[in-house]
Design an enzyme around this catalytic site. Structure first.
Site, PDB file in Angstrom:
ATOM      1  N   ASN A   8       0.847  -1.128   0.009  1.00 26.26           N
ATOM      2  CA  ASN A   8       0.031   0.013   0.135  1.00 26.26           C
ATOM      3  C   ASN A   8       0.823   1.200  -0.051  1.00 26.26           C
ATOM      4  OD1 ASN A   8      -2.687   1.373   0.458  1.00 26.26           O
ATOM      5  ND2 ASN A   8      -1.463   2.292   2.169  1.00 26.26           N
ATOM      6  N   GLU A   9       0.659   2.105  -1.146  1.00 29.16           N
ATOM      7  CA  GLU A   9       1.458   3.404  -0.998  1.00 29.16           C
ATOM      8  C   GLU A   9       2.845   3.165  -0.611  1.00 29.16           C
ATOM      9  OE1 GLU A   9      -0.653   6.375   0.946  1.00 29.16           O
ATOM     10  OE2 GLU A   9      -2.217   6.413  -0.428  1.00 29.16           O
ATOM     11  N   ASN A  66      -4.859   5.066  -4.858  1.00 27.43           N
ATOM     12  CA  ASN A  66      -5.463   5.547  -3.833  1.00 27.43           C
ATOM     13  C   ASN A  66      -5.365   7.351  -4.176  1.00 27.43           C
ATOM     14  OD1 ASN A  66      -5.106   3.296  -2.540  1.00 27.43           O
ATOM     15  ND2 ASN A  66      -3.748   3.798  -0.830  1.00 27.43           N
ATOM     16  N   TYR A  86      -6.784  16.218   0.158  1.00 24.65           N
ATOM     17  CA  TYR A  86      -5.513  16.505   0.667  1.00 24.65           C
ATOM     18  C   TYR A  86      -4.955  17.519  -0.284  1.00 24.65           C
ATOM     19  CZ  TYR A  86      -5.189  12.737   4.109  1.00 24.65           C
ATOM     20  OH  TYR A  86      -5.334  11.974   5.385  1.00 24.65           O
ATOM     21  N   TRP A 111     -12.461   5.141   1.410  1.00 22.80           N
ATOM     22  CA  TRP A 111     -11.587   5.159   2.905  1.00 22.80           C
ATOM     23  C   TRP A 111     -12.101   6.016   3.941  1.00 22.80           C
ATOM     24  CZ3 TRP A 111      -7.954   1.894   4.148  1.00 22.80           C
ATOM     25  CH2 TRP A 111      -7.360   2.168   5.204  1.00 22.80           C
ATOM     26  N   LYS A 151     -12.363   9.837   8.287  1.00 22.45           N
ATOM     27  CA  LYS A 151     -12.790   9.672   7.144  1.00 22.45           C
ATOM     28  C   LYS A 151     -14.022   8.526   7.174  1.00 22.45           C
ATOM     29  CE  LYS A 151      -8.611  11.218   4.681  1.00 22.45           C
ATOM     30  NZ  LYS A 151      -7.668  11.082   5.776  1.00 22.45           N
TER      31      LYS A 151
END
Ligand code: GCB
Length: 728
Positions: free
Chosen positions: A363-364, A419, A425, A499, A520
């Site tokens: 992930n990321e 994502n 953001y 998310w 979130k």
């Protein structure tokens, strides 16, 4: 016969990094606890990033009754993050990884009096994932610990926490048959394997054919079969399995059993307010009930292996799952082996669950690491491991927004997902649409999904002019309205995951009026409140329960002559009443908007068929300050009246890209941004060196860039004055 004893009661807990012998000696002075248990239930959720991370001990004496049996094994289902099992003074095993199960044999070590001491450690280190992420890394023995007594001839228990039986169904949709391969691991001469009333006696493996197969058909009909294996000694294991075919098409998205089945759902973390990750079966089941109410058909079980009970619930409820390991945010040079270990355990322990469609590699991971050969090699190794262990499932990855779509890492997993947090953001909502359009146009042969998107909302905050960063329930709802539409227009997205379904503990966060929470969620951390955005998805996804929802119930005091009443419903027509008088009816889909004059206190009622919802709102003369998180930012919308801005000159409403095309205006903003960059250091360097990020910023308005960078009101106004002096 197999005897399983769950060791719930009778533990002593010592919050001290002491040697094993001392832990045993001082056990009586420890706190009496029951399992499951975490020591971070409170300090891991209250903000400050200061929760206890260290070594703690769990000590317990085992009774003669508990230790009876020919061969005795200990099973630990979740010890976060690294555990050592000490038994009668001797260290038997060390296990690294806080989310998978492991076992160890006790038989040879049994004595008259048997003392079990387990040390658990959640300190930071460089060898065990996860180390960098926002969620709290709870420490503890937070899942069941069991004793398993088996005869001398028994199914394998030690290898990577195996269930001892592996079932692979292969379905022929034309003939409606399924060929089921059952493999077993044991130390006996033969095994009886039974499926559907048919038993075969074999050495290890058997094949069965099921005619007129009853498919595991997602939320509509998640039918489960059972395979049972029994040894002559009486030791027996069984597992449920499902017969289904998953497929992905780059143009048409996800297919279940040959029919188009867009995966639309949410992500979930395993924690709860006040309890941390030490969840009971009832907690898991309550979460699943909320997922069913929402109408989601898929879950991303982020960012690690979840409890077996939860995968069971997904099997039973027909939820298609993305399962993953916590290889997250940052590649660590010394943790390659740990990624492989956690993946091996995940696949070994979860293979039989029909709900799981894909294995997530990371992930990321490029958020804080460069794409270099080492990172690529680690991903290739994981990808190969998945394919070696599982010939039936695809691999995937959750990519961070600034990962270039041309990056070679995207070619490693079978399918990909991004994502993206445009509109939260950074950037504007529409950049999400553009991102996917660009990706799909450039790589029409690749399967792409949307693995994370969301916006924080504190249900105490409200606004009639919601905007990014205000933490209002209204902005979160608007954000998701955009995303829902964006997704509906792009059927090629194989899966989309909000998310997050629930707010969750992120002890390092302090924002939006709460300490230690990522907000979130569509539902609050304690599950007591469904935010408006929850009902948006319910209106779009829940096909079974007719419902209508009035948004803004918590936005009672409104300082305006006219107000918007928004209704979410899965019906096609909604009628609105104010104080008992019909205002009007609207036909449409999912979102229905009305405007009404506000005079005093009003009772609002929305009706759709035979379901209805009511709320009270009132007109007030002064804005209710308690609804505003950031009072200064909340007033930004009113700084610039459209009439005050001369459109023939530049202004902060132009995008950075537009401004940069003009030499004088461009030089001014570049100088200003360079100054900001020198104050921000390495983050700014990352932006400068990242063409994808540069492109994205080019599409943002100066105003939103400035607000995001935390610029104050005066400097924003000043720049606007300067830009207004330059003719386009
Ligand atoms: C992400 C991470 C997730 C975070 C989320 C956020 O990209 O994958 O773990 O919680 O962003 O809310 O920032």
């Amino acid at each position: 016969m197999r005897k399983i004893t769950t060791l719930t009661e009778g533990w002593r807990f010592l919050k001290a990094a002491i040697p094993a012998a001392q832990a045993v000696e001082f056990a009586a002075r420890g706190e009496a606890v029951t399992l499951p248990h975490t020591w971070n239930a409170i300090d891991g959720q209250d903000g400050g990033n200061d929760y206890h991370r260290g070594t703690c001990w769990y000590v317990r004496e085992l009774s003669a009754e508990e230790t009876a049996g020919e061969r005795l094994f200990l099973e630990v289902n979740g010890a976060a993050m690294t555990a050592e099992v000490w038994f009668n003074g001797e260290k038997l095993i060390r296990h690294e990884g806080g989310y998978s199960a492991f076992r160890v044999e006790l038989t040879e070590k049994l004595q008259e009096k048997n003392i079990l001491a387990i040390s658990v450690n959640n300190e930071d280190n460089t060898t065990v994932y996860p180390q960098k992420a926002d969620f709290t890394f709870y420490g503890g023995l937070y899942r069941d610990v069991k004793l398993i007594a088996v005869p001398a001839e028994h199914f394998e228990l030690l290898k990577d926490g195996t269930p001892g039986i592996k079932v692979t169904p292969v379905v022929d949709l034309e003939k409606m048959t399924a060929t089921i391969t059952v493999e077993t691991w044991h130390n006996a001469q033969s095994v009886d394997i039974t499926i559907n009333g048919e038993t075969k006696t074999v050495e290890r493996c058997a094949e069965f054919v099921i005619e007129n197969v009853h498919l595991w058909d997602g939320v509509d009909d998640p039918y489960l079969y059972t395979a049972t294996a029994k040894l002559p000694s009486g030791d027996e294991v069984s597992t449920r399995f499902g017969c289904r075919v998953f497929a992905c098409d780059p143009e048409k998205g996800f297919f279940l059993n040959g029919r188009s089945y867009p995966l639309r759902g949410v992500s979930r973390h395993q924690d709860l307010k006040g309890k941390g990750n030490a969840l009971s079966y009832e907690d898991h089941a309550a979460d699943m009930a909320i997922i069913r109410e929402l109408g989601a058909n898929t879950l991303r079980l982020a960012h690690y292996q979840h409890a077996q009970e939860f995968y069971d619930l997904c099997d039973e409820n027909g939820i298609v799952v993305w399962a993953e390991i916590p290889y997250i945010t940052m590649h660590m040079q010394n943790a390659r082996q740990n990624t492989l270990d956690q993946m091996r355990e995940l696949i070994t322990q979860c293979y039989n669950h029909p709900c799981i469609a894909v294995w997530g590699l990371s992930n990321e991971i490029t958020a804080a690491s460069a794409v270099n050969e080492e990172l690529l090699e680690n991903h290739r190794a994981l990808n190969e491991l998945c394919h070696r262990m599982d010939k039936t499932r695809l691999t995937t990855m959750a990519d961070v927004f600034m990962l270039e779509i041309e990056s070679p890492i995207l070619e490693i997993p079978d399918i990909n997902s991004y994502n993206l947090y445009f509109g939260w953001y950074l950037g504007e909502l529409e950049q999400t649409d553009e991102f996917f359009d660009e990706y799909h146009a450039k790589y029409p042969e690749r399967v792409i999904g949307f693995s994370e998107y969301g916006a924080d909302a504190n249900p105490a905050f409200h606004s009639s002019h919601p905007e990014k960063g205000d933490y209002t329930e209204e902005y979160q709802a608007l954000y998701h309205e955009h995303m829902l539409k964006m997704i509906e227009q792009r059927p090629y997205l194989w899966a989309t995951h909000v998310w997050n379904l629930f707010d969750f503990a992120a002890d390092g966060r302090d924002e939006g009026g709460k300490h230690g929470e990522n907000q979130k969620g569509l539902v609050t951390f304690d599950r007591s409140l469904r935010k408006d955005a929850f009902y948006l998805y319910k209106a779009a996804w829940n096909k079974t329960e007719a419902f209508v929802h009035l948004c803004g119930k918590r936005y009672v005091n409104r300082c305006e002559e006219e107000t918007e009443i928004k209704v979410y419903s899965n019906r096609e027509e909604v009628t609105l009443y104010v104080d008992g008088t019909k205002v009007g009816s609207q036909s449409g889909k999912t979102v229905f908007r009305f405007r009404i004059p506000l005079l005093g206190e009003h009772l609002i009622r929305a009706e759709a068929g035979d379901v209805s919802d009511t709320m009270c709102i009132r007109r007030v003369s002064e804005p209710d300050e308690s609804y505003l998180f950031n009072k200064a930012a909340a007033s930004v919308t009113n700084w610039f009246d459209a009439d005050d801005i001369d459109p023939s000159c530049f202004s902060i409403n132009d995008t950075l890209g537009e401004i940069r095309q003009h030499p004088q205006a461009g030089a001014i903003v570049d100088a200003m941004m360079a100054k900001g960059a020198s104050e921000r250091g390495d983050v700014a360097d990352a932006v400068k060196d990242n063409p994808a990020l540069q492109r994205m910023m080019g599409r943002m308005t100066m105003l939103s860039l400035l607000k995001q960078g935390g610029a104050d009101e005066e400097s924003i106004k000043q720049l606007n004055r300067i830009l207004q002096g330059i003719k386009k």
